[in-house]
Design a protein around this motif. Structure first.
Motif, PDB file in Angstrom:
ATOM      1  N   TYR A   7       0.824  -1.209   0.000  1.00 37.26           N
ATOM      2  CA  TYR A   7       0.000   0.000   0.000  1.00 37.26           C
ATOM      3  C   TYR A   7       0.859   1.261   0.000  1.00 37.26           C
ATOM      4  O   TYR A   7       0.444   2.288  -0.513  1.00 37.26           O
ATOM      5  N   TRP A  32      -4.146   4.417  -0.742  1.00 38.54           N
ATOM      6  CA  TRP A  32      -4.980   3.504   0.046  1.00 38.54           C
ATOM      7  C   TRP A  32      -5.322   4.208   1.347  1.00 38.54           C
ATOM      8  O   TRP A  32      -4.433   4.676   2.056  1.00 38.54           O
ATOM      9  N   PHE A  37      -9.131   2.195  -2.452  1.00 35.50           N
ATOM     10  CA  PHE A  37      -8.084   2.748  -3.288  1.00 35.50           C
ATOM     11  C   PHE A  37      -8.628   4.035  -3.896  1.00 35.50           C
ATOM     12  O   PHE A  37      -9.776   4.073  -4.346  1.00 35.50           O
TER      13      PHE A  37
END
Length: 101
Positions: A7, A32, A37
């Motif tokens: 992430y 994120w 997202f």
């Protein structure tokens, strides 16, 4: 490397959408937030039109170096043009920390 490392990595999120011409895979900068997202694209981009017509998509977030690590999945996307500028600014800060490029 665990999911949190992925992430945080400055790699693209590959998003797969369905278009009239067939499947399309688009690499997008992402952020994120712990639940979703966030990506940005131009309002006239094919990926935006495809998601407006069909919000179901698939994604791949993986490294290109060995040993390969990644996450793959499916989801539903929604477009929020009113948030585009703010999201794009965060993505530029994330992916281009040195703006002298």
């Amino acid at each position: 490397m665990d999911a949190n490392d992925l992430y945080q990595a400055r790699i693209p999120l590959r998003v797969s959408v369905e278009t009239r011409a067939g499947p399309l895979i688009v690499p997008l900068w992402f952020e994120w937030d712990g639940a979703s997202f966030w990506c940005a694209s131009h309002r006239s981009a094919a990926v935006v039109a495809a998601l407006a017509a069909e919000p179901r998509c698939a994604f791949d977030l993986s490294t290109n170096e060995m040993p390969y690590r990644g996450l793959r999945g499916r989801g539903r996307a929604s477009c929020h043009p009113e948030l585009g500028g703010a999201v794009l600014e965060r993505l530029i800060d994330r992916y281009l920390p040195d703006l002298d490029h």
